[in-house]
Design a protein around this motif. Structure first.
Motif, PDB file in Angstrom:
ATOM      1  N   LYS C 166       0.844  -1.200   0.000  1.00 30.07           N
ATOM      2  CA  LYS C 166       0.000   0.000   0.000  1.00 30.07           C
ATOM      3  C   LYS C 166       0.875   1.244   0.000  1.00 30.07           C
ATOM      4  O   LYS C 166       1.718   1.402   0.880  1.00 30.07           O
ATOM      5  CB  LYS C 166      -0.885  -0.009   1.242  1.00 30.07           C
ATOM      6  N   ASN C 167       0.661   2.112  -0.981  1.00 28.71           N
ATOM      7  CA  ASN C 167       1.402   3.375  -0.985  1.00 28.71           C
ATOM      8  C   ASN C 167       0.808   4.274   0.092  1.00 28.71           C
ATOM      9  O   ASN C 167      -0.353   4.674   0.005  1.00 28.71           O
ATOM     10  CB  ASN C 167       1.313   4.042  -2.361  1.00 28.71           C
ATOM     11  N   PRO C 168       1.578   4.570   1.140  1.00 28.58           N
ATOM     12  CA  PRO C 168       0.966   5.266   2.280  1.00 28.58           C
ATOM     13  C   PRO C 168       0.674   6.729   1.972  1.00 28.58           C
ATOM     14  O   PRO C 168       1.388   7.374   1.202  1.00 28.58           O
ATOM     15  CB  PRO C 168       2.042   5.161   3.357  1.00 28.58           C
ATOM     16  N   LYS C 169      -0.360   7.255   2.613  1.00 25.47           N
ATOM     17  CA  LYS C 169      -0.605   8.698   2.566  1.00 25.47           C
ATOM     18  C   LYS C 169       0.184   9.337   3.698  1.00 25.47           C
ATOM     19  O   LYS C 169      -0.046   9.049   4.882  1.00 25.47           O
ATOM     20  CB  LYS C 169      -2.090   9.014   2.728  1.00 25.47           C
ATOM     21  N   VAL C 170       1.098  10.200   3.325  1.00 28.17           N
ATOM     22  CA  VAL C 170       1.959  10.855   4.298  1.00 28.17           C
ATOM     23  C   VAL C 170       1.571  12.320   4.396  1.00 28.17           C
ATOM     24  O   VAL C 170       1.380  12.989   3.375  1.00 28.17           O
ATOM     25  CB  VAL C 170       3.442  10.722   3.874  1.00 28.17           C
ATOM     26  N   VAL C 171       1.420  12.805   5.623  1.00 24.92           N
ATOM     27  CA  VAL C 171       1.019  14.193   5.844  1.00 24.92           C
ATOM     28  C   VAL C 171       2.079  14.894   6.687  1.00 24.92           C
ATOM     29  O   VAL C 171       2.536  14.350   7.689  1.00 24.92           O
ATOM     30  CB  VAL C 171      -0.343  14.264   6.561  1.00 24.92           C
ATOM     31  N   LEU C 172       2.459  16.061   6.269  1.00 26.45           N
ATOM     32  CA  LEU C 172       3.329  16.923   7.081  1.00 26.45           C
ATOM     33  C   LEU C 172       2.477  18.066   7.570  1.00 26.45           C
ATOM     34  O   LEU C 172       1.975  18.857   6.768  1.00 26.45           O
ATOM     35  CB  LEU C 172       4.492  17.455   6.225  1.00 26.45           C
ATOM     36  N   THR C 173       2.275  18.136   8.888  1.00 29.00           N
ATOM     37  CA  THR C 173       1.442  19.221   9.408  1.00 29.00           C
ATOM     38  C   THR C 173       2.233  20.164  10.300  1.00 29.00           C
ATOM     39  O   THR C 173       3.012  19.731  11.148  1.00 29.00           O
ATOM     40  CB  THR C 173       0.210  18.694  10.177  1.00 29.00           C
ATOM     41  N   TRP C 174       2.019  21.450  10.054  1.00 28.30           N
ATOM     42  CA  TRP C 174       2.565  22.493  10.906  1.00 28.30           C
ATOM     43  C   TRP C 174       1.945  22.356  12.299  1.00 28.30           C
ATOM     44  O   TRP C 174       0.803  21.920  12.447  1.00 28.30           O
ATOM     45  CB  TRP C 174       2.221  23.854  10.293  1.00 28.30           C
ATOM     46  N   ALA C 175       2.724  22.704  13.317  1.00 28.42           N
ATOM     47  CA  ALA C 175       2.215  22.686  14.689  1.00 28.42           C
ATOM     48  C   ALA C 175       2.671  23.956  15.394  1.00 28.42           C
ATOM     49  O   ALA C 175       3.682  24.551  15.000  1.00 28.42           O
ATOM     50  CB  ALA C 175       2.745  21.462  15.428  1.00 28.42           C
ATOM     51  N   PRO C 176       1.968  24.376  16.403  1.00 29.71           N
ATOM     52  CA  PRO C 176       2.362  25.621  17.095  1.00 29.71           C
ATOM     53  C   PRO C 176       3.645  25.446  17.902  1.00 29.71           C
ATOM     54  O   PRO C 176       4.021  24.334  18.274  1.00 29.71           O
ATOM     55  CB  PRO C 176       1.184  25.896  18.052  1.00 29.71           C
ATOM     56  N   HIS C 177       4.311  26.543  18.170  1.00 24.61           N
ATOM     57  CA  HIS C 177       5.536  26.554  18.970  1.00 24.61           C
ATOM     58  C   HIS C 177       5.673  27.965  19.519  1.00 24.61           C
ATOM     59  O   HIS C 177       5.061  28.902  19.007  1.00 24.61           O
ATOM     60  CB  HIS C 177       6.732  26.189  18.083  1.00 24.61           C
ATOM     61  N   ILE C 178       6.492  28.115  20.554  1.00 25.10           N
ATOM     62  CA  ILE C 178       6.611  29.468  21.125  1.00 25.10           C
ATOM     63  C   ILE C 178       7.815  30.213  20.558  1.00 25.10           C
ATOM     64  O   ILE C 178       7.990  31.395  20.810  1.00 25.10           O
ATOM     65  CB  ILE C 178       6.739  29.422  22.658  1.00 25.10           C
ATOM     66  N   LYS C 179       8.664  29.509  19.824  1.00 27.88           N
ATOM     67  CA  LYS C 179       9.866  30.154  19.295  1.00 27.88           C
ATOM     68  C   LYS C 179       9.866  30.099  17.770  1.00 27.88           C
ATOM     69  O   LYS C 179       9.165  29.298  17.169  1.00 27.88           O
ATOM     70  CB  LYS C 179      11.108  29.417  19.808  1.00 27.88           C
ATOM     71  N   ALA C 180      10.718  30.933  17.168  1.00 24.67           N
ATOM     72  CA  ALA C 180      10.908  30.880  15.719  1.00 24.67           C
ATOM     73  C   ALA C 180      11.841  29.721  15.395  1.00 24.67           C
ATOM     74  O   ALA C 180      12.986  29.706  15.832  1.00 24.67           O
ATOM     75  CB  ALA C 180      11.489  32.198  15.220  1.00 24.67           C
ATOM     76  N   ILE C 181      11.311  28.749  14.668  1.00 24.36           N
ATOM     77  CA  ILE C 181      12.016  27.482  14.435  1.00 24.36           C
ATOM     78  C   ILE C 181      12.446  27.395  12.960  1.00 24.36           C
ATOM     79  O   ILE C 181      11.719  27.838  12.082  1.00 24.36           O
ATOM     80  CB  ILE C 181      11.065  26.313  14.798  1.00 24.36           C
ATOM     81  N   PRO C 182      13.636  26.828  12.712  1.00 25.14           N
ATOM     82  CA  PRO C 182      14.123  26.679  11.332  1.00 25.14           C
ATOM     83  C   PRO C 182      13.213  25.795  10.470  1.00 25.14           C
ATOM     84  O   PRO C 182      12.380  25.047  10.984  1.00 25.14           O
ATOM     85  CB  PRO C 182      15.493  26.016  11.517  1.00 25.14           C
ATOM     86  N   HIS C 183      13.449  25.856   9.161  1.00 32.25           N
ATOM     87  CA  HIS C 183      12.660  25.082   8.205  1.00 32.25           C
ATOM     88  C   HIS C 183      13.308  23.758   7.830  1.00 32.25           C
ATOM     89  O   HIS C 183      12.727  22.974   7.074  1.00 32.25           O
ATOM     90  CB  HIS C 183      12.457  25.919   6.929  1.00 32.25           C
ATOM     91  N   ALA C 184      14.500  23.519   8.343  1.00 36.42           N
ATOM     92  CA  ALA C 184      15.319  22.418   7.842  1.00 36.42           C
ATOM     93  C   ALA C 184      14.612  21.067   7.898  1.00 36.42           C
ATOM     94  O   ALA C 184      14.607  20.313   6.907  1.00 36.42           O
ATOM     95  CB  ALA C 184      16.642  22.354   8.620  1.00 36.42           C
ATOM     96  N   VAL C 185      14.014  20.731   9.022  1.00 31.99           N
ATOM     97  CA  VAL C 185      13.384  19.415   9.151  1.00 31.99           C
ATOM     98  C   VAL C 185      12.204  19.298   8.198  1.00 31.99           C
ATOM     99  O   VAL C 185      12.038  18.274   7.499  1.00 31.99           O
ATOM    100  CB  VAL C 185      12.951  19.149  10.610  1.00 31.99           C
ATOM    101  N   ALA C 186      11.387  20.338   8.118  1.00 32.06           N
ATOM    102  CA  ALA C 186      10.222  20.301   7.225  1.00 32.06           C
ATOM    103  C   ALA C 186      10.659  20.227   5.760  1.00 32.06           C
ATOM    104  O   ALA C 186      10.150  19.398   4.990  1.00 32.06           O
ATOM    105  CB  ALA C 186       9.354  21.538   7.465  1.00 32.06           C
TER     106      ALA C 186
END
Lengths: 315, 315, 315
Positions: C166-186
């Motif tokens: 089965k080709n999985p459905k993969v979702v990347l969802t933004w989540a809240p945080h209190i600091k300004a976080i880099p984009h590298a992982v996303a």
């Protein structure tokens, strides 16, 4: 007990240079020599090259190296004998060094000068406390007044780059810097270059005379142009004043070497212990050009340390 | 799962002491025992002896040790269950401990008390979170209330120095200090000395009573002179008040031991876990004299840790 | 020269995943592969998982790893070409990287973005300086814009948990945080998930669009509910705004996933790279429940790094 703290004798230096060059060809030839032996590397001041090269040298000999950055880890040592320790220091050097002496086979220590207490600095007070109390061989990773592993690496590098049969003209020139810098590298370089039989000229602005103890046998001049004439190796280094202790007298940027300075020394190689402040101590054109052998010096730090540790293991 | 967090039973202590003394004679006899095994050493507080001795112990068993100084490396852990982590903490202990549990075979953890939150401290809250979530054997490198590797080293040292056939009189005496110091070393020493069958006398000024949990079976007195009479081993240690939690009630310097204090205990050996504040906790004349076995204790830290890790590897 | 800095090709990714899974089954099967080879791990920013997992990966291959935490050790690097170094920086990246290149066989580097200088960040300026000057293979331990070892570990984890055929459905969802976080992982997760052929949906509030360079081929929506529908894997991550660079536009806590969010994705697994802010980015009920495979991801960091190092050793 065999410590490594300074230049001792030309025969010893020659032996260490030969040994280092042999290790450079075959770094792991003595991989079983240090098996089960441990070197503790104690840094009271920051380090990049010295730490990594010492660890690598130890590993190449099969030794285990444990690093302790005591400057960063909040372990303030008391140095005064008889002190009532009711202030900031948490442990006396007597006790700390003695414990380290039971934990390791060799201790390697970095302890910079204060540049404010001249008497203690020239006695190499802190470093000598480690020797006094550790009870095991101690290797200097730069003390208040000497940096012998750097100088040994420098001698190796000169050996590799000198023309066979020609006694090279070696020049140590002062360079500008924005901070008050210790004398250790300059002192040791002079001590080793002279000791190894090189013809050494030291040049610096008035007021930057080094401790005479280290410069006996060198030509000393404040005329940089004359000093550089026909130079084969030019060692560039800043240091603060020694007489007016720890002060900055000059930041005269004309002392910073550029290609222009080498008109009368076309084949001169340029050396520096690193880290170097580019375009303050040395120009980009020199550091990025063919004269620079600073990376060779840094690489040779590994084999200098390996030769010294190997020597101590033979005791 | 086998953790090492406290005194368990005299038979276990005796076995660990024997094992440690065997390793002291032949440190690398079990060099293949820990091959391919890793111990993660997590320091939430500074360390010199504990870090180095634990690394060496691991190496002597062929294990790999990785040290993480989480106090210095800005990795503030959240400890409260259910916390909404919108403040300074960057990772929950649940997650961090569980990851470390998948990375290592053994976790060794140092977590000092706050000395402000008595309830959490006496529950050994932080340390117990590591046990709860790591899922692998955990070794205490000093928790809020105990320092069992120190105490095991202390028992080894007493064993080495006691007169055969004579049950030694062991004294734990409070000493002055300028800071509020945890109870862990004193608690553990009492727990282990009593557990190992030694006759223990504890002496301290009024107001410095330790948690009764650790001192059951000891003679407790505020008359230091009487306590020291005929002592064979005198353990010197400061601690802050336990009842009036974390406070400094006395800095009475007459409690600092000098040679004068030993008139009625001429053969007493003096112990301290180090680091020691010289001429505050203990006088130079004691530390530099023949009574002091503090360096032996420090050295035995290696073999205490080695015995404990070896035991865990046998699981 | 083989660097590891980003997704290159599906065939390479598949090979690395297979290799990592083989190492997971038998971590020490290649223990002699890296004998006598050294990896230098340079951290310009803090690290827990990355540091430990890279060291372990190296050890599993018989390599020696030396860690340098340059952020904490006061070794400020100059990055600008031609800089007159008369301010706070003590060494130019040119010189430091070149020395490290002579000391190690592989360099692994962590260099976060400034989040203030967008141009330099998107050029991955600092990280690329290491590549430019080190002269040896460089592995990214997270750069300004990518975190490829994390993404490789994520792909391994998906591989382990997906249903065969089965080709999985993969979702990347933004989540809240209190600091300004880099984009590298996303960025990297998108790059790898798409590159590995997974069907990827990215969901985030308006204003949180990622750099299009990394998201080509993904479905992008600001309707989190729709995105989560029938998801098999949900990757949760905060990042700061990319267009309005480094800013925090929303802290809308409704974006934090709870069990309620999974009504239409009953079998979805939840992923996060850790460290995670509990009850800010992700609820306790998710992290402590059966959906969470975040610990598996962390564990797979070891084998991702081991596969990458092993590949480089084969050069």
């Amino acid at each position: 007990m065999k410590h490594f703290t300074q230049f001792e004798h030309r025969s010893i230096a020659d032996r260490l240079i030969d040994k280092a060059l042999a290790y450079k060809k075959n770094p792991r030839i003595d991989l079983s020599k240090g098996l089960g032996k441990r070197v503790g590397c104690i840094f009271l001041n920051p380090s990049l090259r010295t730490r990594a090269s010492t660890q690598i040298a130890a590993m190449n000999l099969g030794m285990e190296a444990i690093v302790m950055n005591m400057d960063k880890e909040g372990w303030a040592l008391e140095m005064q004998n008889g002190a009532v320790m009711n202030k900031g220091t948490v442990e006396h050097i007597k006790d700390a060094a003695a414990v380290l002496g039971t934990y390791f086979d060799v201790l390697a220590v970095r302890a910079f000068p204060s540049l404010t207490n001249k008497k203690e600095d020239i006695e190499d007070f802190i470093f000598s406390q480690f020797i006094k109390y550790a009870g095991i061989p101690v290797v200097s990773l730069e003390s208040a007044i000497r940096h012998p592993l750097q100088s040994l690496a420098d001698m190796i590098t000169i050996q590799e780059h000198m023309i066979a049969g020609k006694n090279p003209k070696v020049v140590l020139t002062w360079a500008p810097h924005i901070k008050a810098i210790p004398h250790a590298v300059a002192n040791s370089f002079a001590e080793w270059a002279i000791g190894c039989g090189h013809e050494l000229t030291i040049t610096h602005p008035e007021g930057y005379e080094l401790d005479r103890k280290f410069t006996q046998g060198a030509i000393i001049t404040s005329d940089q142009k004359e000093a550089l004439q026909n130079a084969d190796f030019v060692y560039v280094k800043n240091w603060s004043a020694f007489n007016d202790y720890g002060k900055i007298h000059s930041t005269d940027s004309s002392w910073m070497l550029t290609e222009n300075h080498f008109k009368n020394a076309p084949n001169a190689k340029v050396m520096h212990c690193l880290p170097v402040r580019r375009n303050v101590e040395l120009s980009d054109e020199i550091l990025d050009g063919d004269r620079s052998i600073v990376q060779k010096q840094a690489e040779n730090r590994i084999y200098a340390a390996q030769a010294v540790l190997s020597d101590i293991l033979e005791e």
